[in-house]
Design a protein around this motif. Structure first.
Motif, PDB file in Angstrom:
ATOM      1  N   ALA A 245      10.218  12.191 -10.530  1.00 26.15           N
ATOM      2  CA  ALA A 245      11.590  12.587 -10.197  1.00 26.15           C
ATOM      3  C   ALA A 245      12.387  11.400  -9.659  1.00 26.15           C
ATOM      4  O   ALA A 245      13.555  11.202 -10.025  1.00 26.15           O
ATOM      5  CB  ALA A 245      11.579  13.725  -9.176  1.00 26.15           C
ATOM      6  N   VAL A 246      11.770  10.595  -8.813  1.00 24.56           N
ATOM      7  CA  VAL A 246      12.450   9.421  -8.258  1.00 24.56           C
ATOM      8  C   VAL A 246      12.770   8.422  -9.359  1.00 24.56           C
ATOM      9  O   VAL A 246      13.898   7.949  -9.482  1.00 24.56           O
ATOM     10  CB  VAL A 246      11.595   8.758  -7.149  1.00 24.56           C
ATOM     11  N   VAL A 247      11.776   8.102 -10.172  1.00 26.45           N
ATOM     12  CA  VAL A 247      11.988   7.145 -11.251  1.00 26.45           C
ATOM     13  C   VAL A 247      13.037   7.673 -12.226  1.00 26.45           C
ATOM     14  O   VAL A 247      13.922   6.936 -12.676  1.00 26.45           O
ATOM     15  CB  VAL A 247      10.660   6.805 -11.966  1.00 26.45           C
ATOM     16  N   GLY A 248      12.979   8.965 -12.543  1.00 29.42           N
ATOM     17  CA  GLY A 248      13.966   9.558 -13.434  1.00 29.42           C
ATOM     18  C   GLY A 248      15.372   9.475 -12.859  1.00 29.42           C
ATOM     19  O   GLY A 248      16.328   9.148 -13.573  1.00 29.42           O
ATOM     20  N   ALA A 249      15.522   9.750 -11.564  1.00 28.73           N
ATOM     21  CA  ALA A 249      16.838   9.678 -10.933  1.00 28.73           C
ATOM     22  C   ALA A 249      17.350   8.242 -10.910  1.00 28.73           C
ATOM     23  O   ALA A 249      18.526   7.991 -11.178  1.00 28.73           O
ATOM     24  CB  ALA A 249      16.773  10.236  -9.513  1.00 28.73           C
ATOM     25  N   LEU A 250      16.476   7.306 -10.606  1.00 27.03           N
ATOM     26  CA  LEU A 250      16.890   5.899 -10.563  1.00 27.03           C
ATOM     27  C   LEU A 250      17.305   5.399 -11.938  1.00 27.03           C
ATOM     28  O   LEU A 250      18.309   4.691 -12.070  1.00 27.03           O
ATOM     29  CB  LEU A 250      15.769   5.024 -10.004  1.00 27.03           C
ATOM     30  N   THR A 251      16.567   5.763 -12.960  1.00 21.94           N
ATOM     31  CA  THR A 251      16.884   5.268 -14.307  1.00 21.94           C
ATOM     32  C   THR A 251      18.107   5.977 -14.887  1.00 21.94           C
ATOM     33  O   THR A 251      18.771   5.433 -15.743  1.00 21.94           O
ATOM     34  CB  THR A 251      15.687   5.416 -15.268  1.00 21.94           C
ATOM     35  N   SER A 252      18.423   7.175 -14.381  1.00 22.36           N
ATOM     36  CA  SER A 252      19.607   7.890 -14.866  1.00 22.36           C
ATOM     37  C   SER A 252      20.850   7.547 -14.067  1.00 22.36           C
ATOM     38  O   SER A 252      21.957   7.910 -14.435  1.00 22.36           O
ATOM     39  CB  SER A 252      19.382   9.401 -14.804  1.00 22.36           C
ATOM     40  N   GLY A 253      20.638   6.852 -12.928  1.00 17.69           N
ATOM     41  CA  GLY A 253      21.760   6.525 -12.066  1.00 17.69           C
ATOM     42  C   GLY A 253      22.175   7.689 -11.180  1.00 17.69           C
ATOM     43  O   GLY A 253      23.188   7.653 -10.506  1.00 17.69           O
ATOM     44  N   ASN A 254      21.365   8.734 -11.143  1.00 21.97           N
ATOM     45  CA  ASN A 254      21.663   9.937 -10.359  1.00 21.97           C
ATOM     46  C   ASN A 254      21.112   9.829  -8.955  1.00 21.97           C
ATOM     47  O   ASN A 254      20.295  10.620  -8.516  1.00 21.97           O
ATOM     48  CB  ASN A 254      21.082  11.163 -11.083  1.00 21.97           C
TER      49      ASN A 254
ATOM     50  N   ASP B  99      -0.105   9.816  -5.374  1.00 24.11           N
ATOM     51  CA  ASP B  99      -0.560  11.060  -4.772  1.00 24.11           C
ATOM     52  C   ASP B  99       0.333  12.237  -5.156  1.00 24.11           C
ATOM     53  O   ASP B  99      -0.137  13.359  -5.268  1.00 24.11           O
ATOM     54  CB  ASP B  99      -0.627  10.914  -3.252  1.00 24.11           C
ATOM     55  N   LEU B 100       1.614  11.978  -5.348  1.00 25.72           N
ATOM     56  CA  LEU B 100       2.553  13.032  -5.735  1.00 25.72           C
ATOM     57  C   LEU B 100       3.246  12.618  -7.029  1.00 25.72           C
ATOM     58  O   LEU B 100       4.413  12.207  -7.027  1.00 25.72           O
ATOM     59  CB  LEU B 100       3.593  13.248  -4.628  1.00 25.72           C
ATOM     60  N   PRO B 101       2.556  12.742  -8.171  1.00 28.82           N
ATOM     61  CA  PRO B 101       3.125  12.236  -9.420  1.00 28.82           C
ATOM     62  C   PRO B 101       4.441  12.915  -9.812  1.00 28.82           C
ATOM     63  O   PRO B 101       5.311  12.276 -10.392  1.00 28.82           O
ATOM     64  CB  PRO B 101       2.031  12.492 -10.459  1.00 28.82           C
ATOM     65  N   GLU B 102       4.618  14.181  -9.473  1.00 24.40           N
ATOM     66  CA  GLU B 102       5.859  14.868  -9.806  1.00 24.40           C
ATOM     67  C   GLU B 102       7.023  14.244  -9.039  1.00 24.40           C
ATOM     68  O   GLU B 102       8.118  14.073  -9.570  1.00 24.40           O
ATOM     69  CB  GLU B 102       5.772  16.376  -9.498  1.00 24.40           C
ATOM     70  N   TRP B 103       6.784  13.910  -7.764  1.00 23.92           N
ATOM     71  CA  TRP B 103       7.816  13.276  -6.950  1.00 23.92           C
ATOM     72  C   TRP B 103       8.128  11.885  -7.497  1.00 23.92           C
ATOM     73  O   TRP B 103       9.293  11.520  -7.639  1.00 23.92           O
ATOM     74  CB  TRP B 103       7.351  13.195  -5.494  1.00 23.92           C
ATOM     75  N   ARG B 104       7.090  11.114  -7.816  1.00 23.68           N
ATOM     76  CA  ARG B 104       7.264   9.777  -8.396  1.00 23.68           C
ATOM     77  C   ARG B 104       8.124   9.864  -9.653  1.00 23.68           C
ATOM     78  O   ARG B 104       9.082   9.119  -9.816  1.00 23.68           O
ATOM     79  CB  ARG B 104       5.913   9.158  -8.739  1.00 23.68           C
TER      80      ARG B 104
ATOM     81  N   ALA C  41       0.840  -1.205   0.000  1.00 25.12           N
ATOM     82  CA  ALA C  41       0.000   0.000   0.000  1.00 25.12           C
ATOM     83  C   ALA C  41       0.874   1.254   0.000  1.00 25.12           C
ATOM     84  O   ALA C  41       0.581   2.219  -0.712  1.00 25.12           O
ATOM     85  CB  ALA C  41      -0.935  -0.004   1.206  1.00 25.12           C
ATOM     86  N   GLN C  42       1.948   1.229   0.802  1.00 29.36           N
ATOM     87  CA  GLN C  42       2.852   2.384   0.868  1.00 29.36           C
ATOM     88  C   GLN C  42       3.488   2.637  -0.498  1.00 29.36           C
ATOM     89  O   GLN C  42       3.555   3.772  -0.952  1.00 29.36           O
ATOM     90  CB  GLN C  42       3.932   2.119   1.921  1.00 29.36           C
ATOM     91  N   LEU C  43       3.956   1.583  -1.153  1.00 31.31           N
ATOM     92  CA  LEU C  43       4.520   1.741  -2.494  1.00 31.31           C
ATOM     93  C   LEU C  43       3.487   2.303  -3.465  1.00 31.31           C
ATOM     94  O   LEU C  43       3.793   3.181  -4.275  1.00 31.31           O
ATOM     95  CB  LEU C  43       5.033   0.401  -3.017  1.00 31.31           C
ATOM     96  N   ALA C  44       2.267   1.815  -3.378  1.00 35.23           N
ATOM     97  CA  ALA C  44       1.214   2.279  -4.284  1.00 35.23           C
ATOM     98  C   ALA C  44       0.912   3.763  -4.077  1.00 35.23           C
ATOM     99  O   ALA C  44       0.665   4.491  -5.036  1.00 35.23           O
ATOM    100  CB  ALA C  44      -0.045   1.444  -4.102  1.00 35.23           C
ATOM    101  N   VAL C  45       0.929   4.225  -2.837  1.00 33.55           N
ATOM    102  CA  VAL C  45       0.662   5.641  -2.563  1.00 33.55           C
ATOM    103  C   VAL C  45       1.604   6.521  -3.369  1.00 33.55           C
ATOM    104  O   VAL C  45       1.201   7.530  -3.948  1.00 33.55           O
ATOM    105  CB  VAL C  45       0.803   5.952  -1.052  1.00 33.55           C
TER     106      VAL C  45
END
Length: 108
Positions: A92-101, A85-90, A74-78
């Protein structure tokens, strides 16, 4: 209390396979947030999710593991499902992870 009031309905709506134990775990988790260290601008919150449950650390204070795989899902889904709930944050996180940053577990 503000964080708990904000987070509780988000978790409720994503506890798809929750049983009574999962509901109790959610109450324990929210209680840890409510009685834990004061959150302020610049607070560092680590949420570690695993099959064993969710471990919460706020400003360096480990609040312990709340055992519940349903709570972790449930926490991951949030934060990461298509209705995050915070698509911009999601994004940014996914972008940083996929860029290795990523540095020290934090999004840079």
């Amino acid at each position: 209390a503000m964080m708990v009031n904000y987070l509780a309905p988000l978790l409720d709506s994503r506890m798809w396979d929750a049983d009574e134990q999962a509901a109790t775990s959610q109450e324990v988790y929210l209680g840890k947030i409510e009685t834990g260290p004061l959150l302020f601008a610049g607070s560092v919150v680590y949420i570690a999710m695993s099959r064993q449950g969710v471990r919460l650390t706020i400003n360096g204070q480990d609040l312990g593991l709340v055992p519940s795989s349903a709570l972790g899902r449930a926490q991951l889904a949030v934060y990461f499902d298509r209705d995050a709930d915070l698509p911009e944050w999601r994004d940014a996180v996914v972008g940083a992870l996929t860029s290795g940053n990523v540095e020290g577990g934090s999004v840079v």
